[in-house]
Design a protein around this motif. Sequence first.
Motif, PDB file in Angstrom:
ATOM      1  N   ASN A  37      23.662  19.728  -9.139  1.00 52.28           N
ATOM      2  CA  ASN A  37      22.838  18.996  -8.175  1.00 52.28           C
ATOM      3  C   ASN A  37      22.492  19.861  -6.969  1.00 52.28           C
ATOM      4  O   ASN A  37      21.369  19.824  -6.470  1.00 52.28           O
ATOM      5  N   GLU A  38      23.451  20.663  -6.497  1.00 55.06           N
ATOM      6  CA  GLU A  38      23.195  21.581  -5.376  1.00 55.06           C
ATOM      7  C   GLU A  38      22.177  22.643  -5.776  1.00 55.06           C
ATOM      8  O   GLU A  38      21.272  22.967  -4.999  1.00 55.06           O
ATOM      9  N   LEU A  39      22.310  23.183  -6.983  1.00 62.03           N
ATOM     10  CA  LEU A  39      21.354  24.164  -7.495  1.00 62.03           C
ATOM     11  C   LEU A  39      19.944  23.577  -7.505  1.00 62.03           C
ATOM     12  O   LEU A  39      18.974  24.229  -7.098  1.00 62.03           O
ATOM     13  N   LEU A  40      19.831  22.319  -7.919  1.00 64.76           N
ATOM     14  CA  LEU A  40      18.525  21.664  -7.991  1.00 64.76           C
ATOM     15  C   LEU A  40      17.958  21.369  -6.600  1.00 64.76           C
ATOM     16  O   LEU A  40      16.746  21.491  -6.382  1.00 64.76           O
ATOM     17  N   LEU A  41      18.817  20.989  -5.665  1.00 66.19           N
ATOM     18  CA  LEU A  41      18.352  20.767  -4.290  1.00 66.19           C
ATOM     19  C   LEU A  41      17.796  22.053  -3.699  1.00 66.19           C
ATOM     20  O   LEU A  41      16.737  22.044  -3.058  1.00 66.19           O
ATOM     21  N   VAL A  49       9.617  20.547  -3.201  1.00 64.27           N
ATOM     22  CA  VAL A  49       9.668  19.200  -3.764  1.00 64.27           C
ATOM     23  C   VAL A  49      10.988  18.529  -3.387  1.00 64.27           C
ATOM     24  O   VAL A  49      11.995  19.190  -3.162  1.00 64.27           O
ATOM     25  N   LYS A  50      10.946  17.200  -3.336  1.00 67.27           N
ATOM     26  CA  LYS A  50      12.146  16.418  -3.096  1.00 67.27           C
ATOM     27  C   LYS A  50      12.835  16.181  -4.435  1.00 67.27           C
ATOM     28  O   LYS A  50      12.180  15.832  -5.423  1.00 67.27           O
ATOM     29  N   VAL A  51      14.133  16.375  -4.479  1.00 63.13           N
ATOM     30  CA  VAL A  51      14.914  16.167  -5.699  1.00 63.13           C
ATOM     31  C   VAL A  51      15.979  15.112  -5.421  1.00 63.13           C
ATOM     32  O   VAL A  51      16.763  15.241  -4.484  1.00 63.13           O
ATOM     33  N   SER A  52      15.989  14.069  -6.238  1.00 63.62           N
ATOM     34  CA  SER A  52      16.998  13.014  -6.161  1.00 63.62           C
ATOM     35  C   SER A  52      17.723  12.965  -7.494  1.00 63.62           C
ATOM     36  O   SER A  52      17.081  12.930  -8.548  1.00 63.62           O
ATOM     37  N   SER A  53      19.058  12.951  -7.455  1.00 59.31           N
ATOM     38  CA  SER A  53      19.847  12.954  -8.685  1.00 59.31           C
ATOM     39  C   SER A  53      20.632  11.663  -8.841  1.00 59.31           C
ATOM     40  O   SER A  53      21.079  11.072  -7.856  1.00 59.31           O
ATOM     41  N   PHE A  54      20.802  11.254 -10.103  1.00 59.13           N
ATOM     42  CA  PHE A  54      21.559  10.058 -10.429  1.00 59.13           C
ATOM     43  C   PHE A  54      22.271  10.282 -11.750  1.00 59.13           C
ATOM     44  O   PHE A  54      21.669  10.777 -12.704  1.00 59.13           O
ATOM     45  N   GLN A  55      23.548   9.932 -11.802  1.00 58.76           N
ATOM     46  CA  GLN A  55      24.325  10.039 -13.039  1.00 58.76           C
ATOM     47  C   GLN A  55      24.923   8.687 -13.352  1.00 58.76           C
ATOM     48  O   GLN A  55      25.399   7.972 -12.473  1.00 58.76           O
ATOM     49  N   SER A  56      24.900   8.326 -14.637  1.00 60.49           N
ATOM     50  CA  SER A  56      25.584   7.124 -15.075  1.00 60.49           C
ATOM     51  C   SER A  56      26.056   7.287 -16.506  1.00 60.49           C
ATOM     52  O   SER A  56      25.407   7.958 -17.310  1.00 60.49           O
ATOM     53  N   ASN A  57      27.172   6.645 -16.782  1.00 60.32           N
ATOM     54  CA  ASN A  57      27.681   6.571 -18.147  1.00 60.32           C
ATOM     55  C   ASN A  57      27.142   5.335 -18.868  1.00 60.32           C
ATOM     56  O   ASN A  57      27.507   5.082 -20.012  1.00 60.32           O
TER      57      ASN A  57
END
Length: 153
Positions: A37-41, A49-57
């Motif tokens: 996520n840090e790499l993508l930010l 660009v704005k990057v928003s991350s979300f993780q779910s099982n």
Amino acid sequence: MSSETSLSILVLHGPNLNLLGMREPLIYGSVSLNDINELLLEAGKILGVKVSSFQSNHEGALIDAIHHALGKHQGILINAGAYTHTSIAIRDALSAVKVPTVEVHLSNIYQRESFRHHSYIAPIAIGQISGFGAQSYRLGLHALVDYLTKAPD
């Protein structure tokens, strides 16, 4: 897409990706999900660009995030994990919202078990990147932003 438009990219991480860095490091590497996520930010800042991350099982939570992307994000970068190979519902959600999507995987899914060779997402994605570890995400982000900035208004 005009140069004045600020792009927003939603990054979706599927099941078990919260265990990256601990889970089968010979397959998935030692990089944590937070590191990705840090790499993508950082990559997003460079690309503007704005990057928003979300993780779910949970499949339903990922589908809800896809639905909420409509009108909010211009692109989706997704590693659906095992749902790649099983979830028609996630595929249908991506298809329904029509937000350009790039599928990514840490490992080369075509070098693994045969059940991983099929993706329900690939036919409706603009592309798929796999096998480059955490860099698959960075490469996918670059490809998605490139696609979006070259798309007609």
